[in-house]
Design an enzyme around this catalytic site. Structure first.
Site, mmCIF file in Angstrom:
data_model
loop_
_atom_site.group_PDB
_atom_site.id
_atom_site.type_symbol
_atom_site.label_atom_id
_atom_site.label_comp_id
_atom_site.label_asym_id
_atom_site.label_seq_id
_atom_site.Cartn_x
_atom_site.Cartn_y
_atom_site.Cartn_z
ATOM 1 C CB CYS A 79 51.751 67.906 61.864
ATOM 2 S SG CYS A 79 52.893 68.167 60.479
ATOM 3 C CB CYS A 130 55.212 72.007 57.673
ATOM 4 S SG CYS A 130 54.131 70.649 58.163
ATOM 5 C CB CYS A 166 56.910 69.587 60.640
ATOM 6 S SG CYS A 166 55.923 70.732 61.629
ATOM 7 C CE LYS A 184 41.106 65.681 100.390
ATOM 8 N NZ LYS A 184 40.937 65.648 98.926
ATOM 9 C CB CYS A 203 50.876 71.411 60.081
ATOM 10 S SG CYS A 203 52.245 71.876 61.166
#
Length: 677
Positions: A421, A406, A427, A120, A403
């Site tokens: 970011c 970073c 980063c 289903k 962020c």
């Protein structure tokens, strides 16, 4: 419970069910989970069974569906009502269904009756009308009698036939429209949908078919209205012959034990399907018996939906943290009071994005509804606002502006819901996630480089981008790695061997491994089959980055094209690609449609232990010869390659009459391929 108390409880249950039916069917915005709704239905059922006299006061029978409030879409009257299914929550409910069917047909209780068992799908029901073999219109279920005209958007659904050969003069096919998990993951960053079902419902109602096409909707057909065919099995076979997509997993059970075993197996493996199912539909297979059984005003008497056990629970939201993904998307994470869901202790769950937090009015200290589906990451699907206590934070959650990895300022692109970011390679969190993606099974499949090892090398500055993986061999020889916790001579050797083994890679796997936004496994394969070679792909992408018009690749939309353009416009990315090109042997892609091998286009499943190669290696080689490799044995499987210690897949293949090869026979077949080249 007194008469007055039971009457008041029935009125309360009816009021709640009516409210939640409107929210679910008319606004695609449920406020409670499926499990909570099912519990209300079950309580009402038990109340009416215990106090039959309450039937006189039962003023709400529920809805088949409801006409969604969208005045933009024309309404269509169904030729035959689109009924709902009655739910079965327990084995006892299923036993009652079987007994009721046999009793209605005056059958001996000991005589078996064949039951069709179908997954289903949790999607959106549709009815497609064909006249003289041509698709004329497609409608949603709506309220069961009147649906919405979605013809224009439905026509862009993959593999929905527009023309059918040898079809009757008038044909109505019914089924379910849904969205694959991988497509929902791509979409949830740019659209505010809570789950794949809502995303499918919202996408199919787009006035612009191009938008629906880019969202890659899928469907399954399971019904031919007023069919003259003798059984549900024959109906599914005919639908497949006409070119409709049908369920890959179906069982025709001659006894209830087999049906319940199928229910258990699908429940345990549902996380591998890639789409949501919430139970198994049992149908009397014989269509003549279906007609004898007939229907109520709401349900067919010859079918029931056996729902899966709840995978939801309520717990306290302790806090909200955020994590950074490989494309810079900032995902809010619910830090939970640990709770056991389906045998797993859950302490964290996804909150999707800022809009979802606001829409659900989620606050720290709330009692939240957490859902876990198989291996899918747990997610918060709702809030029990009635349980909100004084300790809940009164203010709305404030999303961070920078962020957490970073410190760069977060931003949100026009038309997107995700905060992001944009620092990319500077980063550390994004670098970490990109490397994890790069070495994953569908990427370069570097088995010896797991999450902890990646974190170790990234934190030690040995990996600053994915290309650095292939200089680890030299770096390891100059570092005393075995002195570090968790590293031994054996694990170091395994890592070096895994890196060496990964230097030969198919073009499609390489493109996927790069982690380019909107380029998933399917899109990577389409691109690779179009360009065939790495050099041809890079030339085309360089031209794209320089402002030239993109090539027309079927199945690759505008967002994917713009993402490729952005990727190849980055000097950092180009430097990484240059290094990877020097380190890797990137194999040309062979399009399945042009492979001349005897297994081209066939679906092959591997099971057991192979002596000369791993199953993963065998699967990759089969794919290069144009085969499709499956994980489970179904009626659509062509060949099962069985190594030693084969299990249930071998039994299933024999039962279905599927060709079975041992490893020696498989190698003989491959020799015919190499000899013909």
């Amino acid at each position: 419970m007194s008469d007055n108390d039971s009457r008041r409880r029935l009125a309360d249950l009816n009021a709640q069910l009516k409210l939640h039916d409107v929210l679910y069917h008319e606004h695609d915005a449920p406020e409670i989970s499926d499990a909570q709704y099912d519990a209300l239905v079950q309580e009402k059922r038990e109340l009416l069974e215990k106090f039959p006299e309450l039937s006189a006061y039962n003023d709400y029978e529920g809805v088949i569906g409801a006409l969604t409030v969208d005045a933009r879409l024309p309404k269509i009257a169904h030729r035959e009502p689109m009924l709902s299914l009655e739910n079965s929550f327990t084995i006892q409910d299923v036993e009652k269904f079987i007994s009721r069917v046999k009793r209605s047909l005056n059958m001996d209780p000991e005589v078996s009756i064949t039951i069709a068992c179908e997954p289903k799908i949790d999607g959106l029901s549709f009815a497609a009308l064909y006249e003289k073999g041509s698709l004329i219109r497609v409608a949603t279920r709506g309220n069961g009698h009147l649906g919405e005209d979605i013809t224009n958007t439905a026509k862009v659904i993959r593999k929905l036939p527009h023309k059918i050969a040898n079809a009757p003069e008038v044909l109505e096919v019914r089924g379910e429209i849904y969205m694959h998990h991988s497509d929902f993951e791509k979409l949830k960053d740019v659209c505010n949908f809570a789950n794949p079902r809502n995303a499918a419902a919202g996408s199919i109602r787009q006035l612009n078919p191009k938008i629906a096409e880019e969202r890659n909707l899928r469907y399954v057909a399971y019904c031919i209205v007023n069919s003259a065919l003798a059984s549900q099995e024959a109906i599914l076979k005919q639908l497949a012959e006409w070119g409709f997509c049908t369920h890959t997993e179906v069982l025709f059970a001659d006894n209830m034990d087999d049906a319940l075993s199928f229910h258990t197996r699908m429940y345990n493996t549902r996380s591998t399907l890639g789409y949501d199912i919430d139970g198994i539909v049992y149908k009397v297979n014989d269509t003549h018996l279906q007609k004898l059984l007939g229907s109520t005003s709401k349900y067919p008497r010859w079918a029931t939906a056996h729902k899966f056990p709840s995978t939801e629970a309520i717990t306290k939201l302790r806090d909200i943290s955020v994590q950074v993904g490989r494309t810079g998307v900032i995902t809010p994470i619910a830090e939970l009071e640990p709770i056991n869901i389906g045998g797993t202790l859950v302490s964290r769950a996804s909150l999707h994005n800022l809009n979802e937090i606001a829409r659900k009015d989620i606050r720290i200290g709330d009692s939240v509804i957490v859902k876990r589906a198989g291996e899918v990451i747990p997610q918060v699907v709702g809030v029990d606002h009635t349980a909100r206590c004084n300790s809940a934070v009164p203010e709305e959650y404030v999303f961070p502006s920078h962020c957490p990895s970073c410190g760069s300022t977060l931003s949100r692109a026009p038309g997107e819901v995700a905060m992001r970011c944009t620092a990319e390679l500077s980063c550390q969190a994004q670098v970490l996630e990109r490397v994890k993606h790069f070495v994953s099974r569908d990427g370069l499949n570097i088995v010896g480089l797991g999450e902890k090892q990646i974190e170790f090398f990234c934190n030690a500055s040995y990996i600053s981008n994915v290309a650095d993986i292939f200089s680890l061999r030299e770096k390891i020889s100059h570092m005393n790695l075995s002195a570090e916790h968790g590293w031994g001579e054996k694990s170091i050797a395994l890592l070096i061997n895994a890196i060496n083994a990964s230097t030969t890679v198919k073009l499609s796997n390489f493109i996927f491994a790069l982690g380019i936004r909107f380029i998933g496994k399917g899109a990577a394969k389409l691109i690779a089959e179009h360009y065939r070679s790495y050099s041809a792909w890079v030339r085309a992408m360089t031209s794209l980055a320089n402002g030239e018009d993109p090539d027309n690749i079927h199945g690759i939309g505008l967002k994917s094209i713009e993402s490729l353009r952005a990727f190849f416009s980055s000097e950092d990315n180009l430097r990484v690609l240059q290094t990877l090109e020097e380190k890797l042997n990137i194999l040309n892609e062979i399009a399945n449609t042009e492979t001349a091998s005897p297994i081209s286009g066939k679906t092959i499943v591997f099971t057991g232990v192979l002596e000369d190669m791993s199953r993963n290696e065998a699967a990759k080689y089969a794919e290069t010869l144009g085969a499709k490799v499956g994980n489970t044995v179904t009626t659509k499987t062509d060949i099962l390659v069985a190594g030693s210690n084969s299990g249930s897949k071998l039994d299933t293949a024999r039962k279905l009459g599927i060709q079975v090869m041992n490893e020696s026979e498989w190698k003989d077949l491959l020799k015919t391929v190499s000899n013909s080249e």
